[in-house]
Design a protein around this motif. Structure first.
Motif, PDB file in Angstrom:
ATOM      1  N   THR A  84       6.393  -9.922 -28.687  1.00  0.00           N
ATOM      2  CA  THR A  84       5.704  -9.821 -27.811  1.00  0.00           C
ATOM      3  C   THR A  84       5.329  -8.295 -27.500  1.00  0.00           C
ATOM      4  O   THR A  84       6.063  -7.754 -28.339  1.00  0.00           O
ATOM      5  N   ILE A  88       0.590  -6.573 -22.119  1.00  0.00           N
ATOM      6  CA  ILE A  88       0.439  -7.867 -22.426  1.00  0.00           C
ATOM      7  C   ILE A  88      -0.702  -8.031 -23.219  1.00  0.00           C
ATOM      8  O   ILE A  88      -1.882  -7.278 -22.983  1.00  0.00           O
ATOM      9  N   TYR A 155       1.177 -12.445 -12.871  1.00  0.00           N
ATOM     10  CA  TYR A 155       1.729 -11.607 -14.039  1.00  0.00           C
ATOM     11  C   TYR A 155       2.663 -12.384 -14.619  1.00  0.00           C
ATOM     12  O   TYR A 155       2.954 -12.152 -15.942  1.00  0.00           O
ATOM     13  N   ARG A 159       3.237 -13.393 -18.842  1.00  0.00           N
ATOM     14  CA  ARG A 159       4.246 -12.705 -19.634  1.00  0.00           C
ATOM     15  C   ARG A 159       4.905 -14.017 -20.321  1.00  0.00           C
ATOM     16  O   ARG A 159       5.157 -14.023 -21.605  1.00  0.00           O
ATOM     17  N   ARG A 160       5.121 -15.159 -19.354  1.00  0.00           N
ATOM     18  CA  ARG A 160       5.666 -16.304 -20.076  1.00  0.00           C
ATOM     19  C   ARG A 160       4.523 -17.097 -21.104  1.00  0.00           C
ATOM     20  O   ARG A 160       5.060 -17.245 -22.166  1.00  0.00           O
ATOM     21  N   GLU A 162       2.450 -15.187 -22.925  1.00  0.00           N
ATOM     22  CA  GLU A 162       2.621 -14.333 -24.275  1.00  0.00           C
ATOM     23  C   GLU A 162       3.930 -15.000 -25.084  1.00  0.00           C
ATOM     24  O   GLU A 162       3.837 -14.876 -26.383  1.00  0.00           O
ATOM     25  N   PRO A 179       9.948  -6.948 -21.713  1.00  0.00           N
ATOM     26  CA  PRO A 179       9.395  -8.219 -21.103  1.00  0.00           C
ATOM     27  C   PRO A 179       9.455  -8.068 -19.780  1.00  0.00           C
ATOM     28  O   PRO A 179       8.615  -8.668 -19.006  1.00  0.00           O
ATOM     29  N   LEU A 191      13.105 -14.337 -15.606  1.00  0.00           N
ATOM     30  CA  LEU A 191      13.008 -13.823 -16.939  1.00  0.00           C
ATOM     31  C   LEU A 191      14.299 -14.074 -17.791  1.00  0.00           C
ATOM     32  O   LEU A 191      14.315 -14.617 -18.886  1.00  0.00           O
TER      33      LEU A 191
END
Length: 261
Positions: A84, A88, A155, A159-160, A162, A179, A191
């Motif tokens: 990642t 993003i 947001y 992230r999750r 990706e 991350p 996270l």
């Protein structure tokens, strides 16, 4: 058995600037390792070397016992390394579902002929990929928004997503670049749970670049520390927290001192 990932005296120069100098590091199968250091220390450059964005000036990079330096990024991804990015990089106009499905196509068995003729093999495999996509989204509780455009997600869910897309390439090693960037404290706690869940559920190794020391110290078993492109320390979170060189270069005395409730 060799390490899953091995960097041996890896160096990269851009003109007269040495961005990474003789860095050696390993990641074992199933291990969760941190890579920390001040801004400009070379952490993302190391990720770019591992994933084939940059070619090393000197040194060797081996994955699963085989050399990977010089391979194209897509070839390295096929070998089993996914990543990642700090910023993003989703496909914002595609749906959540299609962002994940496109990653599954890396391992398609049918060829261009089957795609053009749309024979039975094409439809069978496409059906299987759709089912795998739904299953993966379900594991991370994103199936409820699978038809929404990726840009519409909060947001933390972006992230999750990706990370889910990276997992769809079926990696043995997952590289996570900052991350927790942009997350609030509650999202960072979630996270940490997510990273630990991924490692246990998918039985893969994770190399984590992160500035938030609570996240790094909370999930990593071993940590490498860079400063000005050189590795200055390696060890457990406890050893890194007490290392004078790391305290001076990066942590500072307040961050290095554990807080007790």
């Amino acid at each position: 058995m060799p390490p899953l990932l091995q960097l041996d005296r890896v160096t990269i120069r851009f003109g007269g600037l040495t961005a990474v100098s003789e860095v050696s590091a390993t990641v074992e199968p199933g291990e969760l390792v941190g890579l920390i250091g001040p801004n400009g220390a070379g952490k993302t450059t190391v990720f770019n070397l591992i994933t084939g964005v940059y070619a090393a000036t000197a040194g060797d990079i081996r994955f699963d016992g085989q050399p990977i330096d010089g391979l194209k990024p897509y070839a390295i991804t096929r070998r089993g390394i996914a990543r990642t990015f700090q910023n993003i990089r989703l496909f914002p106009s595609l749906t959540v579902f299609d962002n994940v499905r496109v990653a599954f196509h890396l391992h398609l068995a049918h060829d261009a002929v089957h795609s053009l003729t749309r024979g039975p093999k094409f439809f069978e495999e496409e059906a299987r990929l759709r089912e795998q996509t739904r299953e993966l989204l379900g594991i991370f509780q994103l199936e409820r928004v699978q038809d929404e455009p990726a840009r519409s997600l909060p947001y933390g869910d972006q992230r999750r997503l990706e990370i889910i897309r990276a997992l769809a390439t079926r990696p043995k090693l997952l590289l996570l670049d900052e991350p927790a960037a942009g997350m609030n404290p509650a999202e960072k706690v979630e996270l940490m749970r997510l990273i630990q869940f991924i490692q246990e559920k998918f039985q893969l190794a994770i190399l984590l670049v992160e500035h938030d020391m609570k996240v790094v110290m909370g999930v990593c078993r071993r940590i490498h520390v860079l400063e000005y492109g050189r590795k200055i320390a390696e060890g457990t979170p406890e050893a890194i927290r007490a290392n004078p060189a790391v305290i001076a270069a990066y942590l500072g005395t307040e961050a290095a001192t554990p807080r007790h409730a």
